[in-house]
Design an enzyme around this catalytic site. Sequence first.
Site, PDB file in Angstrom:
ATOM      1  N   TYR A 193      -7.155  14.911  16.160  1.00  0.00           N
ATOM      2  CA  TYR A 193      -8.739  15.110  15.740  1.00  0.00           C
ATOM      3  C   TYR A 193      -8.929  13.394  15.222  1.00  0.00           C
ATOM      4  O   TYR A 193      -8.194  12.732  14.509  1.00  0.00           O
ATOM      5  CB  TYR A 193      -8.712  15.855  14.542  1.00  0.00           C
ATOM      6  N   ASP A 231      -4.785   5.625  15.516  1.00  0.00           N
ATOM      7  CA  ASP A 231      -5.746   6.251  14.589  1.00  0.00           C
ATOM      8  C   ASP A 231      -4.933   6.555  13.247  1.00  0.00           C
ATOM      9  O   ASP A 231      -4.305   7.582  13.268  1.00  0.00           O
ATOM     10  CB  ASP A 231      -6.453   7.417  15.229  1.00  0.00           C
ATOM     11  N   LYS A 233      -9.666   7.042   4.481  1.00  0.00           N
ATOM     12  CA  LYS A 233      -9.143   7.675   3.588  1.00  0.00           C
ATOM     13  C   LYS A 233      -8.313   6.698   2.305  1.00  0.00           C
ATOM     14  O   LYS A 233      -9.254   6.295   1.397  1.00  0.00           O
ATOM     15  CB  LYS A 233      -8.087   8.649   4.047  1.00  0.00           C
TER      16      LYS A 233
HETATM   17  P1  KE4 Z   1     -13.770  11.056   8.619  1.00  0.00           P
HETATM   18  O1  KE4 Z   1     -15.028  10.806   9.438  1.00  0.00           O
HETATM   19  O2  KE4 Z   1     -13.889  12.273   8.268  1.00  0.00           O
HETATM   20  O3  KE4 Z   1     -13.797   9.918   7.330  1.00  0.00           O
HETATM   21  O4  KE4 Z   1     -12.638  10.797   9.464  1.00  0.00           O
HETATM   22  C1  KE4 Z   1     -12.192  11.266  10.808  1.00  0.00           C
HETATM   23  C2  KE4 Z   1     -11.002  11.307  10.940  1.00  0.00           C
HETATM   24  C3  KE4 Z   1     -10.311  10.219  11.868  1.00  0.00           C
HETATM   25  N1  KE4 Z   1      -9.121  10.291  12.513  1.00  0.00           N
HETATM   26  C4  KE4 Z   1      -8.212  11.144  11.544  1.00  0.00           C
HETATM   27  C5  KE4 Z   1      -6.799  11.078  12.022  1.00  0.00           C
HETATM   28  C6  KE4 Z   1      -8.600  12.089  10.819  1.00  0.00           C
HETATM   29  O5  KE4 Z   1      -7.847  12.935  10.033  1.00  0.00           O
HETATM   30  C7  KE4 Z   1     -10.026  12.320  10.186  1.00  0.00           C
HETATM   31  C8  KE4 Z   1     -10.659  13.116   9.390  1.00  0.00           C
HETATM   32  N2  KE4 Z   1      -9.608  14.169   8.829  1.00  0.00           N
HETATM   33  C9  KE4 Z   1     -10.120  15.368   8.337  1.00  0.00           C
HETATM   34  C10 KE4 Z   1      -9.012  16.279   7.857  1.00  0.00           C
HETATM   35  N3  KE4 Z   1      -7.726  15.966   8.478  1.00  0.00           N
HETATM   36  C11 KE4 Z   1     -11.407  15.257   7.403  1.00  0.00           C
HETATM   37  C12 KE4 Z   1     -11.610  16.572   6.674  1.00  0.00           C
HETATM   38  C13 KE4 Z   1     -13.013  17.115   7.074  1.00  0.00           C
HETATM   39  O6  KE4 Z   1     -13.345  17.040   8.284  1.00  0.00           O
HETATM   40  O7  KE4 Z   1     -13.524  17.522   5.987  1.00  0.00           O
END
Ligand code: KE4
Length: 425
Positions: A142, A237, A265
Amino acid sequence: MVSNRELFEEAKRYLPGGVNSPVRAFKAVEGEPIIVRKGEGAYIEDVEGNRYIDFLMSWGPLILGHAHPEVVSAVREAVENGLSFGLTNPYEVELGKEVVAAVPSADRVRFVNSGTEAVMSAIRLARGVTGRKYIVKFDGCYHGHYDSVLVSAGSGVATLAIPGTPGIPEEIAKLTYVLPYNDIEAVEKLFEERGEEIACVIVEPVAGNMGVVPPKAEFLEKLREITRKYGALLIFDEVITGFRLSYGGAQKYFGIEPDLTTLGKVIGGGMPVGAYAGNESYMSQIAPEGNIYQAGTLSGNPVAMAAGLATLRVLKETNPYGELEKKTDRFAGEISKLLTQKGIEHTVNRVGSMLTVFFTDGKVESYEDAKRSDLKLFARFFKALLKNGVLIPPSQFEAWFLSTAHSEEILNEALERIERGIKEL
Ligand code: KE4
Protein backbone atom coordinates in the site's frame (compact mmCIF):
# COMPACT_ATOMS: atom_id res chain seq x y z
CA MET A 1 -18.75 10.79 31.17
CA VAL A 2 -19.38 10.16 27.47
CA SER A 3 -19.00 6.59 26.20
CA ASN A 4 -17.01 5.42 23.17
CA ARG A 5 -20.26 4.31 21.57
CA GLU A 6 -22.05 7.65 22.08
CA LEU A 7 -19.14 9.63 20.74
CA PHE A 8 -18.75 7.30 17.76
CA GLU A 9 -22.46 7.65 16.96
CA GLU A 10 -22.04 11.41 17.01
CA ALA A 11 -18.89 11.16 14.89
CA LYS A 12 -20.90 9.30 12.24
CA ARG A 13 -23.21 12.32 11.96
CA TYR A 14 -20.33 14.48 10.72
CA LEU A 15 -17.66 12.14 9.38
CA PRO A 16 -18.20 9.35 6.80
CA GLY A 17 -18.09 6.13 8.80
CA GLY A 18 -17.34 8.22 11.89
CA VAL A 19 -13.66 8.35 10.93
CA ASN A 20 -11.10 10.29 8.96
CA SER A 21 -9.43 7.11 7.77
CA PRO A 22 -11.40 3.89 7.09
CA VAL A 23 -9.36 1.41 9.10
CA ARG A 24 -10.15 3.31 12.32
CA ALA A 25 -13.78 2.15 12.13
CA PHE A 26 -12.75 -1.39 13.21
CA LYS A 27 -14.86 -2.91 10.39
CA ALA A 28 -12.23 -5.56 9.62
CA VAL A 29 -12.58 -6.87 13.19
CA GLU A 30 -16.37 -6.29 13.43
CA GLY A 31 -15.59 -4.29 16.55
CA GLU A 32 -16.72 -1.12 18.29
CA PRO A 33 -14.12 1.60 17.77
CA ILE A 34 -12.60 3.28 20.79
CA ILE A 35 -12.23 7.05 20.82
CA VAL A 36 -8.83 8.03 22.18
CA ARG A 37 -8.43 10.97 24.52
CA LYS A 38 -4.72 10.75 25.28
CA GLY A 39 -1.51 8.85 24.74
CA GLU A 40 1.39 8.55 27.16
CA GLY A 41 4.51 6.49 26.45
CA ALA A 42 3.37 2.96 25.56
CA TYR A 43 -0.20 3.61 26.72
CA ILE A 44 -3.33 5.16 25.28
CA GLU A 45 -6.54 6.01 27.09
CA ASP A 46 -10.03 6.13 25.61
CA VAL A 47 -12.76 8.64 26.52
CA GLU A 48 -14.13 6.18 29.12
CA GLY A 49 -10.79 6.16 30.92
CA ASN A 50 -9.83 2.62 29.80
CA ARG A 51 -6.05 2.33 29.36
CA TYR A 52 -4.41 0.05 26.82
CA ILE A 53 -0.84 -0.96 26.11
CA ASP A 54 -0.56 0.27 22.52
CA PHE A 55 1.03 -1.68 19.63
CA LEU A 56 -0.80 0.32 16.96
CA MET A 57 1.28 3.40 17.83
CA SER A 58 -0.57 5.59 15.32
CA TRP A 59 0.42 3.17 12.45
CA GLY A 60 4.13 3.79 12.86
CA PRO A 61 5.16 7.40 13.60
CA LEU A 62 5.59 6.99 17.36
CA ILE A 63 8.88 5.12 17.60
CA LEU A 64 9.57 7.14 20.79
CA GLY A 65 6.13 6.43 22.24
CA HIS A 66 3.23 8.83 22.79
CA ALA A 67 3.94 12.43 23.84
CA HIS A 68 7.69 12.05 24.27
CA PRO A 69 8.78 15.00 26.46
CA GLU A 70 11.43 16.23 24.00
CA VAL A 71 8.96 16.15 21.11
CA VAL A 72 6.24 17.91 23.11
CA SER A 73 8.57 20.66 24.26
CA ALA A 74 9.96 21.16 20.75
CA VAL A 75 6.40 21.55 19.44
CA ARG A 76 5.49 23.89 22.30
CA GLU A 77 8.54 26.07 21.59
CA ALA A 78 7.84 26.19 17.84
CA VAL A 79 4.14 26.91 18.18
CA GLU A 80 4.80 29.89 20.48
CA ASN A 81 6.30 31.61 17.43
CA GLY A 82 3.40 30.91 15.12
CA LEU A 83 2.00 27.90 13.30
CA SER A 84 2.72 28.58 9.63
CA PHE A 85 4.37 31.26 7.55
CA GLY A 86 4.06 30.13 3.93
CA LEU A 87 7.74 30.95 3.56
CA THR A 88 10.83 28.91 4.40
CA ASN A 89 11.59 28.56 8.10
CA PRO A 90 14.77 27.34 9.85
CA TYR A 91 13.19 24.07 11.07
CA GLU A 92 12.63 22.72 7.55
CA VAL A 93 16.20 23.50 6.58
CA GLU A 94 17.43 21.70 9.69
CA LEU A 95 15.22 18.64 9.12
CA GLY A 96 16.20 18.57 5.44
CA LYS A 97 19.84 18.49 6.48
CA GLU A 98 19.14 15.67 8.95
CA VAL A 99 17.26 13.52 6.41
CA VAL A 100 19.90 14.01 3.70
CA ALA A 101 22.65 13.08 6.17
CA ALA A 102 20.82 9.94 7.29
CA VAL A 103 19.31 8.46 4.08
CA PRO A 104 22.10 6.94 1.94
CA SER A 105 20.50 7.67 -1.47
CA ALA A 106 19.30 11.19 -0.63
CA ASP A 107 21.19 14.20 -1.96
CA ARG A 108 18.13 16.40 -1.45
CA VAL A 109 14.61 16.10 -0.04
CA ARG A 110 11.23 17.79 -0.47
CA PHE A 111 8.77 17.79 2.46
CA VAL A 112 5.05 17.31 1.90
CA ASN A 113 2.15 16.57 4.26
CA SER A 114 1.51 12.83 4.00
CA GLY A 115 2.93 9.59 2.70
CA THR A 116 0.39 9.67 -0.10
CA GLU A 117 1.62 13.05 -1.26
CA ALA A 118 5.20 11.80 -1.10
CA VAL A 119 4.35 8.78 -3.28
CA MET A 120 2.31 10.88 -5.73
CA SER A 121 5.20 13.31 -6.13
CA ALA A 122 7.90 10.63 -6.44
CA ILE A 123 5.93 8.86 -9.19
CA ARG A 124 5.36 12.14 -11.03
CA LEU A 125 9.10 12.81 -10.78
CA ALA A 126 9.93 9.32 -12.10
CA ARG A 127 7.53 9.75 -15.02
CA GLY A 128 8.90 13.24 -15.64
CA VAL A 129 12.57 12.30 -15.71
CA THR A 130 12.09 9.15 -17.81
CA GLY A 131 9.35 10.44 -20.10
CA ARG A 132 7.67 7.06 -19.59
CA LYS A 133 4.15 6.49 -18.24
CA TYR A 134 3.86 2.90 -16.92
CA ILE A 135 4.66 2.08 -13.30
CA VAL A 136 4.98 -1.18 -11.37
CA LYS A 137 3.77 -1.93 -7.85
CA PHE A 138 3.35 -5.15 -5.90
CA ASP A 139 0.14 -6.82 -4.81
CA GLY A 140 -0.45 -6.28 -1.10
CA CYS A 141 1.79 -3.24 -0.90
CA TYR A 142 0.00 0.00 0.00
CA HIS A 143 1.41 3.34 -1.04
CA GLY A 144 -1.38 5.70 0.01
CA HIS A 145 -4.59 6.62 -1.79
CA TYR A 146 -3.07 8.13 -4.97
CA ASP A 147 -4.99 6.98 -8.09
CA SER A 148 -2.05 5.30 -9.81
CA VAL A 149 -1.33 3.06 -6.84
CA LEU A 150 -4.87 2.56 -5.50
CA VAL A 151 -5.34 -0.26 -7.99
CA SER A 152 -5.82 -4.00 -7.72
CA ALA A 153 -4.03 -6.75 -9.49
CA GLY A 154 -5.70 -7.25 -12.83
CA SER A 155 -6.39 -10.69 -14.16
CA GLY A 156 -4.43 -12.20 -16.98
CA VAL A 157 -0.82 -12.41 -17.89
CA ALA A 158 -0.02 -8.74 -18.38
CA THR A 159 -1.27 -8.14 -14.82
CA LEU A 160 -2.51 -4.74 -15.98
CA ALA A 161 -4.20 -3.20 -12.98
CA ILE A 162 -7.87 -2.43 -12.54
CA PRO A 163 -9.24 0.43 -10.40
CA GLY A 164 -9.02 -0.41 -6.69
CA THR A 165 -12.04 1.77 -6.01
CA PRO A 166 -14.78 3.60 -7.93
CA GLY A 167 -13.60 7.03 -9.03
CA ILE A 168 -10.41 5.90 -10.70
CA PRO A 169 -10.71 5.82 -14.53
CA GLU A 170 -9.45 2.56 -15.98
CA GLU A 171 -7.28 4.65 -18.32
CA ILE A 172 -5.26 5.59 -15.23
CA ALA A 173 -5.35 2.14 -13.59
CA LYS A 174 -4.06 0.43 -16.70
CA LEU A 175 -0.86 2.45 -16.59
CA THR A 176 0.05 0.42 -13.51
CA TYR A 177 1.32 -3.16 -13.52
CA VAL A 178 0.74 -5.15 -10.33
CA LEU A 179 3.07 -8.08 -9.67
CA PRO A 180 3.25 -10.56 -6.78
CA TYR A 181 5.57 -9.35 -3.97
CA ASN A 182 8.82 -11.32 -3.70
CA ASP A 183 8.33 -12.79 -7.21
CA ILE A 184 11.45 -11.63 -9.04
CA GLU A 185 10.74 -13.88 -12.05
CA ALA A 186 7.53 -11.96 -12.67
CA VAL A 187 9.54 -8.71 -12.62
CA GLU A 188 12.14 -10.10 -15.02
CA LYS A 189 9.44 -11.31 -17.39
CA LEU A 190 7.56 -8.01 -17.41
CA PHE A 191 10.73 -6.00 -17.99
CA GLU A 192 11.82 -8.30 -20.84
CA GLU A 193 8.51 -7.57 -22.54
CA ARG A 194 7.83 -3.94 -21.57
CA GLY A 195 10.95 -2.64 -19.79
CA GLU A 196 11.50 0.31 -22.12
CA GLU A 197 8.12 1.82 -21.24
CA ILE A 198 8.32 1.54 -17.45
CA ALA A 199 9.07 4.74 -15.52
CA CYS A 200 9.51 3.20 -12.09
CA VAL A 201 8.97 0.33 -9.72
CA ILE A 202 7.64 1.30 -6.29
CA VAL A 203 8.09 -1.20 -3.48
CA GLU A 204 7.84 -1.37 0.30
CA PRO A 205 11.36 -2.71 1.03
CA VAL A 206 9.76 -4.54 3.93
CA ALA A 207 6.05 -4.91 3.33
CA GLY A 208 3.98 -3.64 6.23
CA ASN A 209 0.59 -3.32 4.58
CA MET A 210 -0.20 -6.99 4.02
CA GLY A 211 1.03 -7.54 7.51
CA VAL A 212 4.82 -7.67 7.85
CA VAL A 213 6.35 -9.59 4.94
CA PRO A 214 10.14 -9.35 4.62
CA PRO A 215 11.77 -9.28 1.18
CA LYS A 216 13.13 -12.67 0.10
CA ALA A 217 16.92 -12.88 -0.23
CA GLU A 218 18.09 -10.95 -3.30
CA PHE A 219 14.58 -9.66 -4.14
CA LEU A 220 15.59 -6.02 -3.54
CA GLU A 221 19.04 -6.51 -5.04
CA LYS A 222 17.56 -8.01 -8.24
CA LEU A 223 14.97 -5.21 -8.38
CA ARG A 224 17.84 -2.74 -8.26
CA GLU A 225 19.67 -4.54 -11.10
CA ILE A 226 16.64 -4.94 -13.37
CA THR A 227 15.42 -1.34 -13.00
CA ARG A 228 18.92 -0.01 -13.64
CA LYS A 229 19.29 -2.25 -16.73
CA TYR A 230 16.09 -0.87 -18.29
CA GLY A 231 16.43 2.75 -17.14
CA ALA A 232 13.46 2.61 -14.80
CA LEU A 233 13.67 4.32 -11.41
CA LEU A 234 13.50 2.23 -8.26
CA ILE A 235 11.39 3.89 -5.55
CA PHE A 236 11.65 2.56 -1.99
CA ASP A 237 8.47 3.49 -0.19
CA GLU A 238 9.96 3.93 3.28
CA VAL A 239 6.96 5.68 4.81
CA ILE A 240 6.93 2.87 7.40
CA THR A 241 10.54 1.65 7.35
CA GLY A 242 12.23 5.07 7.18
CA PHE A 243 14.02 5.77 10.49
CA ARG A 244 12.15 2.69 11.81
CA LEU A 245 14.42 -0.17 10.69
CA SER A 246 17.57 1.90 11.19
CA TYR A 247 18.48 5.56 11.24
CA GLY A 248 19.02 5.25 7.47
CA GLY A 249 15.88 3.15 6.94
CA ALA A 250 15.57 -0.12 5.05
CA GLN A 251 18.04 0.99 2.37
CA LYS A 252 20.73 1.18 5.04
CA TYR A 253 19.47 -1.97 6.81
CA PHE A 254 19.75 -3.97 3.54
CA GLY A 255 22.56 -1.96 1.91
CA ILE A 256 20.65 -1.25 -1.31
CA GLU A 257 20.21 2.26 -2.69
CA PRO A 258 17.00 3.15 -4.59
CA ASP A 259 16.76 6.12 -6.96
CA LEU A 260 13.97 7.77 -4.96
CA THR A 261 12.75 7.29 -1.41
CA THR A 262 9.41 8.25 0.08
CA LEU A 263 9.18 8.95 3.79
CA GLY A 264 6.51 9.81 6.36
CA LYS A 265 5.35 8.75 9.83
CA VAL A 266 8.54 8.77 11.99
CA ILE A 267 9.96 11.91 10.30
CA GLY A 268 6.93 13.84 11.54
CA GLY A 269 7.03 12.39 15.06
CA GLY A 270 3.23 12.18 14.96
CA MET A 271 2.62 15.42 13.06
CA PRO A 272 1.48 15.40 9.39
CA VAL A 273 4.71 15.07 7.39
CA GLY A 274 5.75 13.18 4.26
CA ALA A 275 8.84 13.57 2.09
CA TYR A 276 10.48 12.33 -1.09
CA ALA A 277 14.21 12.29 -1.63
CA GLY A 278 16.74 11.24 -4.23
CA ASN A 279 19.96 12.08 -5.93
CA GLU A 280 20.85 15.44 -7.41
CA SER A 281 20.03 14.54 -11.01
CA TYR A 282 16.41 13.82 -10.07
CA MET A 283 15.68 16.30 -7.29
CA SER A 284 17.11 19.21 -9.32
CA GLN A 285 14.24 18.67 -11.77
CA ILE A 286 11.62 19.60 -9.16
CA ALA A 287 10.10 23.09 -9.40
CA PRO A 288 11.17 25.80 -8.97
CA GLU A 289 14.67 24.55 -9.86
CA GLY A 290 13.41 22.22 -12.55
CA ASN A 291 10.07 22.05 -14.36
CA ILE A 292 8.36 19.12 -12.64
CA TYR A 293 5.73 20.78 -10.50
CA GLN A 294 4.76 19.93 -6.91
CA ALA A 295 3.63 22.28 -4.14
CA GLY A 296 1.87 22.52 -0.77
CA THR A 297 0.61 25.28 1.52
CA LEU A 298 1.68 23.56 4.72
CA SER A 299 4.70 21.65 3.39
CA GLY A 300 7.64 22.21 5.74
CA ASN A 301 5.28 23.51 8.42
CA PRO A 302 7.47 24.76 11.31
CA VAL A 303 5.55 22.95 14.07
CA ALA A 304 5.55 19.64 12.17
CA MET A 305 9.21 20.04 11.27
CA ALA A 306 10.05 20.75 14.93
CA ALA A 307 8.29 17.50 15.96
CA GLY A 308 10.19 15.52 13.31
CA LEU A 309 13.49 17.16 14.18
CA ALA A 310 13.14 16.40 17.90
CA THR A 311 12.24 12.78 17.07
CA LEU A 312 15.26 12.29 14.79
CA ARG A 313 17.56 13.98 17.29
CA VAL A 314 16.54 11.59 20.07
CA LEU A 315 16.92 8.61 17.70
CA LYS A 316 20.36 9.79 16.59
CA GLU A 317 21.54 10.44 20.13
CA THR A 318 20.21 7.24 21.71
CA ASN A 319 20.45 4.83 18.71
CA PRO A 320 17.75 2.52 20.13
CA TYR A 321 17.61 0.21 17.09
CA GLY A 322 19.56 -2.73 18.46
CA GLU A 323 17.59 -2.70 21.71
CA LEU A 324 14.29 -2.32 19.84
CA GLU A 325 15.15 -5.29 17.61
CA LYS A 326 16.04 -7.48 20.63
CA LYS A 327 12.92 -6.49 22.60
CA THR A 328 10.64 -7.09 19.63
CA ASP A 329 12.24 -10.45 18.83
CA ARG A 330 11.68 -11.65 22.41
CA PHE A 331 8.14 -10.28 22.49
CA ALA A 332 7.26 -11.97 19.17
CA GLY A 333 8.74 -15.25 20.40
CA GLU A 334 6.72 -15.16 23.63
CA ILE A 335 3.47 -14.50 21.76
CA SER A 336 4.21 -17.43 19.48
CA LYS A 337 4.77 -19.68 22.51
CA LEU A 338 1.42 -18.64 24.01
CA LEU A 339 -0.41 -19.41 20.76
CA THR A 340 1.38 -22.74 20.35
CA GLN A 341 0.46 -23.72 23.94
CA LYS A 342 -3.16 -23.05 23.01
CA GLY A 343 -2.75 -25.12 19.82
CA ILE A 344 -3.51 -22.17 17.56
CA GLU A 345 -1.91 -22.27 14.09
CA HIS A 346 -0.04 -19.04 13.41
CA THR A 347 3.02 -17.47 11.81
CA VAL A 348 4.82 -14.46 13.25
CA ASN A 349 6.79 -12.28 10.81
CA ARG A 350 9.08 -9.70 12.37
CA VAL A 351 11.62 -7.21 11.01
CA GLY A 352 13.20 -4.74 13.42
CA SER A 353 10.50 -3.32 15.70
CA MET A 354 7.55 -4.21 13.44
CA LEU A 355 5.73 -7.54 13.54
CA THR A 356 2.53 -9.30 12.50
CA VAL A 357 0.85 -12.41 13.92
CA PHE A 358 -0.81 -14.22 10.99
CA PHE A 359 -3.45 -16.83 11.82
CA THR A 360 -2.34 -19.27 9.18
CA ASP A 361 -0.13 -22.34 9.31
CA GLY A 362 2.21 -21.81 6.36
CA LYS A 363 4.97 -19.29 5.75
CA VAL A 364 3.77 -15.80 4.76
CA GLU A 365 5.97 -14.53 1.94
CA SER A 366 3.37 -12.87 -0.31
CA TYR A 367 -0.10 -11.31 -0.27
CA GLU A 368 -1.54 -14.63 -1.47
CA ASP A 369 -0.03 -16.29 1.61
CA ALA A 370 -1.26 -13.53 3.93
CA LYS A 371 -4.79 -13.77 2.51
CA ARG A 372 -4.97 -17.39 3.67
CA SER A 373 -5.11 -16.15 7.28
CA ASP A 374 -8.22 -16.90 9.35
CA LEU A 375 -9.71 -13.39 9.52
CA LYS A 376 -12.52 -14.46 11.85
CA LEU A 377 -10.00 -15.81 14.33
CA PHE A 378 -7.93 -12.63 13.99
CA ALA A 379 -11.06 -10.56 14.80
CA ARG A 380 -11.67 -12.65 17.94
CA PHE A 381 -8.01 -12.33 18.91
CA PHE A 382 -8.13 -8.55 18.44
CA LYS A 383 -11.25 -8.22 20.61
CA ALA A 384 -9.95 -10.53 23.31
CA LEU A 385 -6.76 -8.48 23.55
CA LEU A 386 -8.64 -5.18 23.59
CA LYS A 387 -10.86 -6.44 26.41
CA ASN A 388 -7.69 -7.31 28.36
CA GLY A 389 -6.08 -3.91 27.82
CA VAL A 390 -3.90 -4.46 24.76
CA LEU A 391 -4.46 -2.59 21.49
CA ILE A 392 -3.09 -4.06 18.26
CA PRO A 393 -3.91 -2.83 14.72
CA PRO A 394 -7.59 -3.59 13.91
CA SER A 395 -6.68 -5.56 10.78
CA GLN A 396 -4.80 -8.77 10.01
CA PHE A 397 -2.97 -6.94 7.21
CA GLU A 398 -1.13 -4.36 9.29
CA ALA A 399 2.05 -4.16 11.34
CA TRP A 400 2.32 -3.99 15.11
CA PHE A 401 4.87 -1.39 16.26
CA LEU A 402 7.03 -1.28 19.37
CA SER A 403 8.64 1.91 20.65
CA THR A 404 11.38 2.96 23.05
CA ALA A 405 8.57 3.48 25.59
CA HIS A 406 7.75 -0.27 25.57
CA SER A 407 10.02 -1.23 28.48
CA GLU A 408 10.66 -4.88 29.37
CA GLU A 409 8.24 -4.60 32.30
CA ILE A 410 5.51 -3.12 30.10
CA LEU A 411 6.11 -5.90 27.55
CA ASN A 412 5.86 -8.50 30.33
CA GLU A 413 2.60 -6.92 31.48
CA ALA A 414 1.40 -6.96 27.86
CA LEU A 415 2.29 -10.66 27.56
CA GLU A 416 0.27 -11.45 30.70
CA ARG A 417 -2.72 -9.60 29.24
CA ILE A 418 -2.27 -11.33 25.87
CA GLU A 419 -2.11 -14.69 27.65
CA ARG A 420 -5.44 -13.92 29.36
CA GLY A 421 -6.88 -12.88 26.01
CA ILE A 422 -5.69 -16.05 24.27
CA LYS A 423 -7.19 -18.18 27.04
CA GLU A 424 -10.57 -16.61 26.26
CA LEU A 425 -10.37 -17.52 22.55
P1 KE4 B 1 -0.39 8.47 4.46
O1 KE4 B 1 -0.91 9.21 3.24
O2 KE4 B 1 -1.46 7.64 5.14
O3 KE4 B 1 0.39 9.37 5.43
O4 KE4 B 1 0.74 7.44 3.93
C1 KE4 B 1 0.38 6.51 2.95
C2 KE4 B 1 1.33 5.34 3.02
C3 KE4 B 1 2.34 5.23 2.07
N1 KE4 B 1 3.22 4.21 2.10
C4 KE4 B 1 3.16 3.26 3.06
C5 KE4 B 1 4.16 2.16 3.04
C6 KE4 B 1 2.16 3.32 4.07
O5 KE4 B 1 2.11 2.37 5.02
C7 KE4 B 1 1.23 4.38 4.06
C8 KE4 B 1 0.12 4.50 5.08
N2 KE4 B 1 -0.02 3.42 6.02
C9 KE4 B 1 -1.35 3.14 6.48
C10 KE4 B 1 -1.36 1.94 7.41
N3 KE4 B 1 -0.28 1.06 7.27
C11 KE4 B 1 -1.98 4.34 7.12
C12 KE4 B 1 -3.14 4.06 8.05
C13 KE4 B 1 -4.40 4.61 7.49
O6 KE4 B 1 -4.60 4.53 6.25
O7 KE4 B 1 -5.20 5.12 8.31
